[in-house]
Design an enzyme around this catalytic site. Structure first.
Site, short mmCIF file in Angstrom:
data_model
loop_
_atom_site.label_atom_id
_atom_site.label_comp_id
_atom_site.label_asym_id
_atom_site.label_seq_id
_atom_site.Cartn_x
_atom_site.Cartn_y
_atom_site.Cartn_z
N HIS A 169 1.98 4.61 -2.87
CA HIS A 169 2.12 6.04 -2.61
C HIS A 169 3.54 6.51 -2.95
O HIS A 169 3.74 7.54 -3.59
CB HIS A 169 1.85 6.35 -1.13
CG HIS A 169 0.42 6.16 -0.71
ND1 HIS A 169 -0.64 6.66 -1.44
CD2 HIS A 169 -0.11 5.55 0.39
CE1 HIS A 169 -1.77 6.35 -0.81
NE2 HIS A 169 -1.47 5.68 0.29
N HIS A 213 0.83 -1.20 0.00
CA HIS A 213 0.00 0.00 0.00
C HIS A 213 0.87 1.26 0.00
O HIS A 213 0.69 2.16 -0.84
CB HIS A 213 -0.91 -0.01 1.23
CG HIS A 213 -1.83 1.17 1.31
ND1 HIS A 213 -3.10 1.16 0.81
CD2 HIS A 213 -1.64 2.43 1.82
CE1 HIS A 213 -3.67 2.34 1.00
NE2 HIS A 213 -2.80 3.13 1.62
N GLU A 214 1.82 1.29 0.93
CA GLU A 214 2.69 2.48 1.02
C GLU A 214 3.63 2.57 -0.18
O GLU A 214 4.01 3.68 -0.59
CB GLU A 214 3.48 2.45 2.33
CG GLU A 214 2.62 2.40 3.60
CD GLU A 214 1.57 3.51 3.67
OE1 GLU A 214 1.79 4.57 3.05
OE2 GLU A 214 0.54 3.30 4.32
#
Length: 419
Positions: free
Chosen positions: A22, A18-19
């Site tokens: 980003h 997920h990170e």
């Protein structure tokens, strides 16, 4: 211990991807990433590479990518402030020392007259001989304050300087990578466990059922019902389901031998529906095919996403209560149960959690990625951004409410599993 390891690997992988979404799209847009963190709370591991600090934190309740300009991380040097500077060979400042306990070779001292560390990138002030001097600040200059070094973030490296599309993609990429992770997990399941063929092969015949009485056996392949060809279990199941108390003729392939069996499905009430059942159980045969594994991964990602949205619909309509939600404790206990059934079930569980995290983060709620994307949508419609203080207040309230929800859900989990 095995459960703890499985939980850490699964949780860590989901949060990491997920990170990572980003991080990649922030860097692609030219945004400076100050920190890439897995977990929350106190640091248990930290490593700086380039301009980014990579940390592993104590509490397994998420992670974050801290981008330059998202917080009040810019430094303003007020007139009269005394600081130390180091100048490189290009006569640009590459080090600013705000606490003068830190000393460098050839360090100079300035009393600031005026400065701009974001756009024009300069410091003007009086040196030790009271001369007014002006230095350009290098784009990769560092600020040292109380022993902590951070890179200066020129305005074009800050989150707010980018277009709505670039900022939106940097935020959307987190949930997107959760779906990509799920796809790859399902792809690996298809490669190593096999892809379901959905052939109508009887797995188990229940004793004293219509199927058992008619002579059906485990492993029989149903090829036709009442003369109509059958190729999938869904077709077989639907034919039986709509025919309670009706005599049916089944064409069976048993080890290459064709047999004809006749039976009448029992009438069974399931929920509010009356259906036919002949008393058989089914687990789809698996086929190891690399060519089929790719569409299988996409199909499972889509179907799982659809099921989770259906569950969300029940939450919105009131058919789902907060007691049905689970936090980290509930996920840990579920992981413990799933781990008993082997690594393939753990992989499926990880894919399910990854999709769930992706969907939850896309909900248009304050403090979540979806809430931030909603503000970007308003900005695109209005042609100008929402006031940062107002947006920050909305997200702050959202974070507080999410923390309260987390406490309530965790307490419910503790009561459910330990009392």
């Amino acid at each position: 211990m095995e459960t703890a390891i499985a939980f850490i690997i699964i949780f860590g992988s989901i949060v990491f991807f997920h990170e990572l979404g980003h991080f990649i799209f922030a860097k692609k847009a030219g945004i400076m990433v100050r920190e890439f963190a897995i977990g929350m709370g106190p640091k248990i591991f930290a490593m700086t590479k380039g301009e980014t600090l990579y940390t592993l934190r104590l509490l397994p309740i998420g992670g974050y990518v801290r981008m330059a300009g998202e917080e009040m991380d810019s430094v303003e040097l007020q007139p009269g402030f005394r600081l130390g500077i180091r100048v490189n060979d290009a006569n640009e400042i590459d080090q600013i020392v705000l606490n003068q306990n830190k000393q460098f070779p050839d360090m100079l001292f300035l009393e600031v007259e005026k400065s701009d560390l974001m756009k024009e990138m300069f410091i003007e002030g009086y040196d030790e001989e009271e001369r007014l001097v002006r230095y350009k600040v290098a784009r990769n200059a560092k600020i040292n304050e109380n022993g902590k070094e951070t890179f200066i973030a020129p305005y074009d490296r800050q989150f707010g300087s980018k277009t709505v599309g670039q900022r939106s993609m940097a935020i959307f990429a987190g949930p997107l990578f959760n779906f990509i992770l799920a796809f790859f997990i399902f792809l690996l399941l298809g490669l190593f466990q096999g892809v379901p063929t959905y052939e109508p092969v009887i797995t188990t015949v229940v004793a004293d059922s219509p199927a058992a009485q008619a002579g059906m056996k485990d492993g029989d392949l149903v090829t036709a019902i009442n003369g109509n060809s059958i190729s999938t279990w869904d077709e077989f199941s639907e034919e039986v389901k709509v025919s309670p108390n009706e005599n049916m003729n089944f064409t069976i392939d048993r080890n290459g031998e064709t047999l004809e069996l006749s039976m009448t499905p029992n009438e069974v009430v399931v929920g509010k529906e009356t259906v036919g059942q002949i008393g058989v159980q089914y687990i789809s045969p698996l086929e190891k095919s690399p060519l089929k594994a790719i569409p299988y991964g996409a199909e499972q990602t889509y179907e799982t996403t659809k099921r989770i949205f259906t569950l969300l619909g029940t939450l919105i309509t009131g058919n789902f209560s907060i007691d049905d939600l689970s936090g980290p404790v509930g996920i840990y206990k579920a992981t413990e149960e799933v781990a008993q059934y082997g690594v393939f079930n753990l992989m499926y569980w990880a894919a399910l959690l990854s999709i769930n995290l992706g969907i939850m983060n896309l909900l248009p709620l304050p403090a979540l990625d979806g809430g931030r994307l909603l503000f970007f949508l308003f900005e695109a419609i209005r042609g100008k951004p929402i006031d940062k203080q107002k947006e920050g207040m909305v997200h702050f309230v959202g974070i507080m409410l999410l923390m309260v929800l987390m406490v309530v859900v965790t307490w419910n989990d503790i009561q459910r599993f330990f009392f």
